[in-house]
Design an enzyme around this catalytic site. Structure first.
Site, mmCIF file in Angstrom:
data_model
loop_
_atom_site.group_PDB
_atom_site.id
_atom_site.type_symbol
_atom_site.label_atom_id
_atom_site.label_comp_id
_atom_site.label_asym_id
_atom_site.label_seq_id
_atom_site.Cartn_x
_atom_site.Cartn_y
_atom_site.Cartn_z
ATOM 1 N N LYS A 214 0.838 -1.198 0.000
ATOM 2 C CA LYS A 214 0.000 0.000 0.000
ATOM 3 C C LYS A 214 0.865 1.236 0.000
ATOM 4 O O LYS A 214 1.837 1.312 0.751
ATOM 5 C CB LYS A 214 -0.833 0.078 1.293
ATOM 6 C CG LYS A 214 -2.013 -0.826 1.363
ATOM 7 C CD LYS A 214 -2.816 -0.476 2.628
ATOM 8 C CE LYS A 214 -3.895 -1.508 2.860
ATOM 9 N NZ LYS A 214 -4.638 -1.238 4.104
ATOM 10 N N GLY B 272 -8.628 6.532 -1.260
ATOM 11 C CA GLY B 272 -9.590 6.347 -2.339
ATOM 12 C C GLY B 272 -9.382 5.058 -3.112
ATOM 13 O O GLY B 272 -9.732 4.963 -4.281
ATOM 14 N N HIS C 195 -14.779 -5.218 5.701
ATOM 15 C CA HIS C 195 -14.369 -3.875 6.086
ATOM 16 C C HIS C 195 -15.428 -3.378 7.072
ATOM 17 O O HIS C 195 -16.580 -3.187 6.710
ATOM 18 C CB HIS C 195 -14.324 -2.982 4.836
ATOM 19 C CG HIS C 195 -14.087 -1.524 5.141
ATOM 20 N ND1 HIS C 195 -13.022 -0.820 4.632
ATOM 21 C CD2 HIS C 195 -14.789 -0.647 5.894
ATOM 22 C CE1 HIS C 195 -13.085 0.435 5.070
ATOM 23 N NE2 HIS C 195 -14.153 0.568 5.838
ATOM 24 N N ARG D 24 -12.200 12.877 9.072
ATOM 25 C CA ARG D 24 -13.204 13.747 8.445
ATOM 26 C C ARG D 24 -14.556 13.063 8.581
ATOM 27 O O ARG D 24 -14.644 11.940 9.053
ATOM 28 C CB ARG D 24 -12.875 13.907 6.964
ATOM 29 C CG ARG D 24 -12.715 12.529 6.292
ATOM 30 C CD ARG D 24 -12.494 12.613 4.807
ATOM 31 N NE ARG D 24 -11.925 11.393 4.278
ATOM 32 C CZ ARG D 24 -12.610 10.340 3.875
ATOM 33 N NH1 ARG D 24 -13.916 10.345 3.945
ATOM 34 N NH2 ARG D 24 -12.000 9.277 3.418
HETATM 35 P P1 ADP Z 1 -15.197 7.303 2.222
HETATM 36 O O1 ADP Z 1 -13.881 6.683 2.544
HETATM 37 O O2 ADP Z 1 -15.532 8.523 3.004
HETATM 38 O O3 ADP Z 1 -16.294 6.334 2.246
HETATM 39 P P2 ADP Z 1 -14.299 7.433 -0.505
HETATM 40 O O4 ADP Z 1 -13.235 6.486 -0.115
HETATM 41 O O5 ADP Z 1 -15.183 7.023 -1.629
HETATM 42 O O6 ADP Z 1 -15.177 7.844 0.754
HETATM 43 O O7 ADP Z 1 -13.686 8.772 -1.000
HETATM 44 C C1 ADP Z 1 -13.585 9.869 -0.223
HETATM 45 C C2 ADP Z 1 -12.160 10.052 0.259
HETATM 46 O O8 ADP Z 1 -11.197 9.261 -0.427
HETATM 47 C C3 ADP Z 1 -11.744 11.450 0.077
HETATM 48 O O9 ADP Z 1 -11.852 12.142 1.293
HETATM 49 C C4 ADP Z 1 -10.293 11.413 -0.328
HETATM 50 O O10 ADP Z 1 -9.447 11.701 0.768
HETATM 51 C C5 ADP Z 1 -10.040 10.019 -0.722
HETATM 52 N N1 ADP Z 1 -9.784 9.914 -2.152
HETATM 53 C C6 ADP Z 1 -10.644 9.497 -3.077
HETATM 54 N N2 ADP Z 1 -10.086 9.466 -4.279
HETATM 55 C C7 ADP Z 1 -8.832 9.877 -4.139
HETATM 56 C C8 ADP Z 1 -7.736 10.066 -5.034
HETATM 57 N N3 ADP Z 1 -7.824 9.845 -6.328
HETATM 58 N N4 ADP Z 1 -6.583 10.495 -4.532
HETATM 59 C C9 ADP Z 1 -6.480 10.724 -3.218
HETATM 60 N N5 ADP Z 1 -7.465 10.571 -2.336
HETATM 61 C C10 ADP Z 1 -8.631 10.167 -2.775
HETATM 62 P P1 ADP Z 2 -7.854 3.635 1.262
HETATM 63 O O1 ADP Z 2 -7.040 4.683 1.923
HETATM 64 O O2 ADP Z 2 -7.654 3.623 -0.204
HETATM 65 O O3 ADP Z 2 -9.263 3.656 1.727
HETATM 66 P P2 ADP Z 2 -7.509 1.275 2.944
HETATM 67 O O4 ADP Z 2 -6.242 0.944 3.626
HETATM 68 O O5 ADP Z 2 -8.599 1.837 3.777
HETATM 69 O O6 ADP Z 2 -7.172 2.266 1.739
HETATM 70 O O7 ADP Z 2 -8.037 -0.026 2.181
HETATM 71 C C1 ADP Z 2 -9.087 0.035 1.244
HETATM 72 C C2 ADP Z 2 -9.699 -1.342 1.028
HETATM 73 O O8 ADP Z 2 -8.714 -2.290 0.599
HETATM 74 C C3 ADP Z 2 -10.308 -1.976 2.259
HETATM 75 O O9 ADP Z 2 -11.603 -1.524 2.503
HETATM 76 C C4 ADP Z 2 -10.244 -3.454 1.914
HETATM 77 O O10 ADP Z 2 -11.285 -3.800 1.019
HETATM 78 C C5 ADP Z 2 -8.948 -3.587 1.152
HETATM 79 N N1 ADP Z 2 -7.840 -3.939 2.051
HETATM 80 C C6 ADP Z 2 -7.050 -3.076 2.713
HETATM 81 N N2 ADP Z 2 -6.130 -3.718 3.460
HETATM 82 C C7 ADP Z 2 -6.327 -5.040 3.267
HETATM 83 C C8 ADP Z 2 -5.673 -6.230 3.739
HETATM 84 N N3 ADP Z 2 -4.621 -6.193 4.566
HETATM 85 N N4 ADP Z 2 -6.149 -7.429 3.329
HETATM 86 C C9 ADP Z 2 -7.201 -7.499 2.475
HETATM 87 N N5 ADP Z 2 -7.838 -6.407 1.981
HETATM 88 C C10 ADP Z 2 -7.412 -5.195 2.365
HETATM 89 MG MG MG Z 3 -9.926 3.410 3.613
#
Ligand code: ADP
Ligand code: ADP
Ligand code: MG
Length: 667
Positions: free
Chosen positions: A158, A164, A208, A296
């Site tokens: 990651k 997002g 999740h 947020r």
């Molecule tokens: P939530 O996590 O609130 O359910 P989303 O994951 O769909 O909502 O998207 C909202 C958040 O994800 C935003 O606040 C933003 O920080 C982050 N995000 C979404 N798309 C991007 C991107 N392309 N680059 C960076 N951050 C993003």
């Molecule tokens: P983002 O900042 O893009 O929201 P997250 O770390 O919250 O990134 O992960 C987004 C999604 O990726 C999670 O909701 C889950 O579906 C998947 N995911 C994240 N970490 C793991 C993991 N260690 N094993 C399996 N799936 C994962």
């Molecule tokens: Mg997340």
């Protein structure tokens, strides 16, 4: 309380914040870009200030301009919504420096939780359970490879600064690690300007589950229970619900306490969400691990509002003003079950490619606003409005509440049936498909649900050709009747005089040519034959404009919208579209020009996977584009040789721009 706030956002969340402010008699200032000059959020606020061009960097991300706007309008505080500046600690600090209240956590908490790796180090100290993995500062590739081997495959790489759903790579075996690392780092530097990564064990069949937390400036912190956001596509949420099915009271308390510990470790104030990945063990046991904290208000906060009956934006405003939390932990209760569906402009059958266009038709079910309504819609668009390529593809959120999960599910399906959108492709039918799967209906949730149910979710056709054709014919006949005098001898079709006469209608349905034969019987009845289905057709129009169509043994009440020759048909059990072909019109050359590869939408060229002179096979990835916050791979339509790349990575392109040229062997 504040007298006036500025909302530094757009779309549904800006409208959402404005609604609570109005209820609390707080005046609101909107900010807007060129594309949003007539947007709903501008109308929803008392005043508005123009920021600049449509691209976020020219408007919603220009924080000096936003601070100036707040000063000029006398706003005392700024609500950042989600996305844009909401998790930008420099902006939060700049607000404070300018004497404005940032409606969110202190800058230090945003910073502490901003990077996934650093936040994990903090959580480790606070005793919050973490996914086994590596989140150190040393980014030496050889070390990262050793760490991945130690953790054991599959692992997930990651981007530490990611968000997002971007900047993640799953790796199945050691041999694939180096390449996946390089590609993850490339994406991370391009998207987030920081190529630091962390490695996690890839949890199998994960759910999740996240906890809503709230802190105040008096040292109080509570959790407002959980949301299950396991139903995802491309690691992005699609459906969210609360409470989480199968959650026991003991586990809820344990996760709540861990989330509160996480928040307290960074002296959190305001609304925040602690996201956990949950491992499902045989026998129903679940292990949870901290993933990240979103500092947020979250997109899916309405499901929490629905089950608690609270207005989280009101809580944010009170806390930001310095009041203590309105309720303590022991006063919080869960009522019933809530589900949110994200209605997005996209094409699920084309790998969820985002869509743009005009909302020619945008009809919604009966709904009321805010907490604990049975059907709630949060949106920032209206009929006739545009879904532009500049912002994300979410059109609306539909939130339902019921006394049980089954009731909420049934209500959501019924409400989705009444969402009629014409002019831009949406995932509405796809969402209904998810609700109908055994996995979702039985709450057999995990992040692979959509993959697992692939066979029933994609390329669905809930209505079928016979009903689609019958609806299109009903519309044509009723339109003819309306434009004719009703005198049978002046009818345009003029067929009756022959006693029995017939008309043949040609259609294009799901990409294939089709035809239907309509016969007028002596008694005025209509007989329709479509494919191998034939029978009496009865049609009528209800006073509200709906169509009644009886065909093939069933009576349907339909909404039929015409967009040029395309009829968009909405029935209780699904929707479809059918193109009526006028056989007198010249068909024209419908063949796609070979050798040209064009951008499916406006966006940015991220990379080319080929160079000129390369031989390519049909289906091979050629280029990656980014639009509406997502990356899209453009694949070769046929075998051939790349002649020329017409753009460079980083270039902005308009829809239909030719990206590269391919010479295909002469047909
Ligand atoms: P939530 O996590 O609130 O359910 P989303 O994951 O769909 O909502 O998207 C909202 C958040 O994800 C935003 O606040 C933003 O920080 C982050 N995000 C979404 N798309 C991007 C991107 N392309 N680059 C960076 N951050 C993003
Ligand atoms: P983002 O900042 O893009 O929201 P997250 O770390 O919250 O990134 O992960 C987004 C999604 O990726 C999670 O909701 C889950 O579906 C998947 N995911 C994240 N970490 C793991 C993991 N260690 N094993 C399996 N799936 C994962
Ligand atoms: Mg997340």
């Amino acid at each position: 309380m504040f007298k006036k706030i500025l909302i530094a956002n757009r779309g549904e969340i800006a409208c959402r914040v404005a609604a609570t402010a109005r209820r609390m008699a707080i005046r609101t200032v909107a900010v807007y870009s060129d594309a949003d000059a007539h947007a709903n959020h501008v109308r929803a606020c008392d005043e508005s200030v123009y920021l600049g061009g449509s691209a976020p960097k020219d408007s919603y991300l220009r924080w000096e301009k936003i601070l100036e706007a707040a000063k000029a309008t006398g706003a005392e505080a700024i609500h950042p919504g989600y996305g844009f500046l909401s998790e930008n600690e420099e902006f939060a600090q700049a607000c404070a420096d300018a004497g404005l209240v940032f409606i969110g956590p202190p800058p230090s908490a945003i910073k502490d939780m901003g990077l996934k790796a650093e936040s994990k180090q903090l959580m480790e100290k606070a005793g919050v359970p973490l996914v086994p993995g590596y989140h150190g500062a040393d980014q030496n590739p050889a070390l990262l490879q050793r760490e991945a081997d130690r953790i054991g495959y599959p692992v997930l790489i990651k981007a530490s600064a990611g968000g997002g759903g971007k900047g993640m790579r799953a790796v199945d075996k050691s041999a694939d690690f180096a390449a996946a690392l390089a590609s993850c780092q490339r994406e991370a530097i391009n998207s987030f300007g920081d190529d630091a990564v962390l490695i996690e064990k890839y949890v199998q069949r994960p759910r999740h589950i996240e906890i809503q937390v709230f802190g105040d400036t008096h040292g109080n912190c509570v959790y407002l229970f959980e949301r299950d956001c396991s139903v995802q596509r491309r690691h992005q949420k699609v459906l969210e619900e609360a409470p989480a099915p199968g959650m026991t009271e003991a586990m809820r308390q344990e996760m709540g306490a861990a989330a509160v510990a996480a928040a307290k470790a960074v002296k959190y104030v305001g609304a925040g969400t602690v996201e956990f990945i949950v491992e499902q063990r045989d026998g129903g046991a679940m292990n949870f691990f901290f993933m990240e904290m979103n500092t947020r208000l979250q997109v899916e906060h309405p499901v929490t509002e629905a089950i608690t009956g609270l207005d989280l934006v009101e809580w944010q405003l009170r806390v930001a003003f310095g009041e203590p939390l309105p309720l303590q932990q022991g006063e919080l209760r869960i009522h019933g079950h809530a589900i949110e569906a994200r209605i997005c402009a996209e094409n699920p059958d084309n790998n969820f490619l985002p869509a743009t266009g005009s909302l020619h038709v945008y009809r919604k079910p009966q709904h009321t606003a805010f907490q604990r309504s049975r059907v709630r819609i949060d949106d920032g668009v209206r009929e006739g409005g545009e879904i532009s390529p500049f912002y994300d593809s979410m059109i609306a959120k539909l939130i339902v509440h019921g006394s049980t999960r089954a009731e909420a599910l049934a209500r959501l399906d019924a409400a989705l049936a009444q969402v009629h959108i014409v002019g831009v492709s949406t995932n509405v039918q796809f969402l209904r498909g998810i609700l109908a799967t055994d996995s979702f209906a039985n709450a057999n949730l995990d992040t692979a649900l959509i993959e697992r149910e692939r066979a029933v979710l994609f390329d669905r056709e809930p209505l079928g050709l016979p009903l689609a054709a019958a609806a299109s014919i009903a519309r044509a006949l009723l339109d003819e009747r309306a434009t004719n005098t009703g005198d049978p001898f002046s009818r345009r079709d003029g067929w009756r005089s022959l006693g029995v006469a017939q008309r043949i209608f040609s259609f294009e349905f799901r990409g294939a040519p089709q035809s239907a034969t309509l016969r007028y019987l002596h008694d005025g009845a209509l007989m329709l034959a479509v494919g191998d289905v034939s029978g009496l057709l009865e049609i009528g129009r209800l006073p509200d404009g709906q169509f009644e169509v009886s065909f093939n043994g069933a009576r349907h009440t339909l909404d039929v919208y015409a967009n040029e020759a395309v009829a968009h048909v909405f029935a209780a059990h699904g929707a479809t579209k059918i193109l009526a072909i006028d056989r007198l019109a010249h068909a024209g050359d419908t063949h796609a020009e070979g050798g040209r590869l064009t951008a499916p939408m406006p966006g940015k060229v991220v990379s080319f996977a080929v160079k000129s002179g390369d031989k390519v096979a049909k289906g091979q990835p050629l280029a990656v584009m980014e639009a509406m916050k997502m990356e899209h791979t453009i694949a070769a339509p046929a075998d051939g040789t790349v002649e020329e790349l017409l753009y460079a990575p980083g270039d902005q392109v308009t829809e239909g721009a030719e990206l590269l040229r391919i010479a295909t062997p002469a047909a």
